[in-house]
Write an enzyme that holds these catalytic residues in place. Structure first.
Site, PDB file in Angstrom:
ATOM      1  N   ARG A 121       0.814  -1.220   0.000  1.00 20.41           N
ATOM      2  CA  ARG A 121       0.000   0.000   0.000  1.00 20.41           C
ATOM      3  C   ARG A 121       0.849   1.273   0.000  1.00 20.41           C
ATOM      4  O   ARG A 121       0.316   2.383  -0.088  1.00 20.41           O
ATOM      5  CB  ARG A 121      -0.921  -0.007   1.206  1.00 20.41           C
ATOM      6  CG  ARG A 121      -1.879  -1.195   1.155  1.00 20.41           C
ATOM      7  CD  ARG A 121      -2.812  -1.207   2.314  1.00 20.41           C
ATOM      8  NE  ARG A 121      -3.788  -0.139   2.099  1.00 20.41           N
ATOM      9  CZ  ARG A 121      -4.669   0.248   2.994  1.00 20.41           C
ATOM     10  NH1 ARG A 121      -4.695  -0.325   4.178  1.00 20.41           N
ATOM     11  NH2 ARG A 121      -5.525   1.205   2.737  1.00 20.41           N
ATOM     12  N   CYS A 122       2.158   1.127   0.096  1.00 17.25           N
ATOM     13  CA  CYS A 122       3.057   2.281   0.193  1.00 17.25           C
ATOM     14  C   CYS A 122       3.709   2.578  -1.160  1.00 17.25           C
ATOM     15  O   CYS A 122       4.348   1.716  -1.754  1.00 17.25           O
ATOM     16  CB  CYS A 122       4.125   1.982   1.248  1.00 17.25           C
ATOM     17  SG  CYS A 122       5.426   3.217   1.339  1.00 17.25           S
ATOM     18  N   LYS A 123       3.554   3.805  -1.604  1.00 14.99           N
ATOM     19  CA  LYS A 123       4.124   4.216  -2.893  1.00 14.99           C
ATOM     20  C   LYS A 123       5.648   4.057  -2.903  1.00 14.99           C
ATOM     21  O   LYS A 123       6.218   3.547  -3.866  1.00 14.99           O
ATOM     22  CB  LYS A 123       3.741   5.665  -3.196  1.00 14.99           C
ATOM     23  CG  LYS A 123       4.277   6.167  -4.517  1.00 14.99           C
ATOM     24  CD  LYS A 123       3.902   7.611  -4.772  1.00 14.99           C
ATOM     25  CE  LYS A 123       4.527   8.065  -6.072  1.00 14.99           C
ATOM     26  NZ  LYS A 123       4.358   9.487  -6.297  1.00 14.99           N
ATOM     27  N   ARG A 179       6.565   0.451  -3.222  1.00 12.63           N
ATOM     28  CA  ARG A 179       6.348  -0.044  -4.596  1.00 12.63           C
ATOM     29  C   ARG A 179       7.466   0.442  -5.523  1.00 12.63           C
ATOM     30  O   ARG A 179       7.944  -0.301  -6.378  1.00 12.63           O
ATOM     31  CB  ARG A 179       4.974   0.390  -5.112  1.00 12.63           C
ATOM     32  CG  ARG A 179       3.826  -0.309  -4.417  1.00 12.63           C
ATOM     33  CD  ARG A 179       2.487  -0.077  -5.111  1.00 12.63           C
ATOM     34  NE  ARG A 179       2.151   1.320  -5.288  1.00 12.63           N
ATOM     35  CZ  ARG A 179       1.455   2.062  -4.444  1.00 12.63           C
ATOM     36  NH1 ARG A 179       1.021   1.539  -3.309  1.00 12.63           N
ATOM     37  NH2 ARG A 179       1.175   3.328  -4.710  1.00 12.63           N
TER      38      ARG A 179
END
Length: 113
Positions: free
Chosen positions: A9-11, A14
């Protein structure tokens, strides 16, 4: 083998995973929110990072601000807190057999690739 400690869920996490994938090196993903780290694993990771445990804590997380922010915790207590609350662990972390880096900024990962 490279391990990336990843939160889908973390940019930033990713972006770190994309960098590791693009390296062409063999890697594995550990979604540490689902597959939590033990205190011993955290201690080993902190040693590879060569940092004080407090530097691995996400201090803007609500759980930190409400429960731990103004407490004087020892290194061992911080490790226990992170093991019980993996959301507090900074991300992404990329690890090899001998060293590790926090991928913030994501360019830090280049040091291991």
């Amino acid at each position: 083998m490279i391990t990336i400690y990843h939160n889908t869920r973390c940019k930033k996490s990713r972006e770190g995973l994309q960098k590791v994938e693009a390296s062409g090196k063999e890697y594995k993903i550990r979604e540490y929110l689902k597959d939590e780290l033990s205190e011993e694993e955290l201690l080993s990771l902190i040693e590879k990072l060569n940092i004080a445990p407090i530097l691995l804590v996400r201090k803007n997380e609500k759980i930190w601000k409400e429960n731990y922010k103004n407490k004087d915790l020892s290194d061992r207590e911080l490790i226990t807190v992170m093991a019980k609350n993996p959301k507090l662990i900074e991300r992404p972390i990329v690890e090899t057999e001998t060293e590790a880096v926090i991928g913030r900024p994501v360019e830090e990962i280049d040091k291991l690739l």
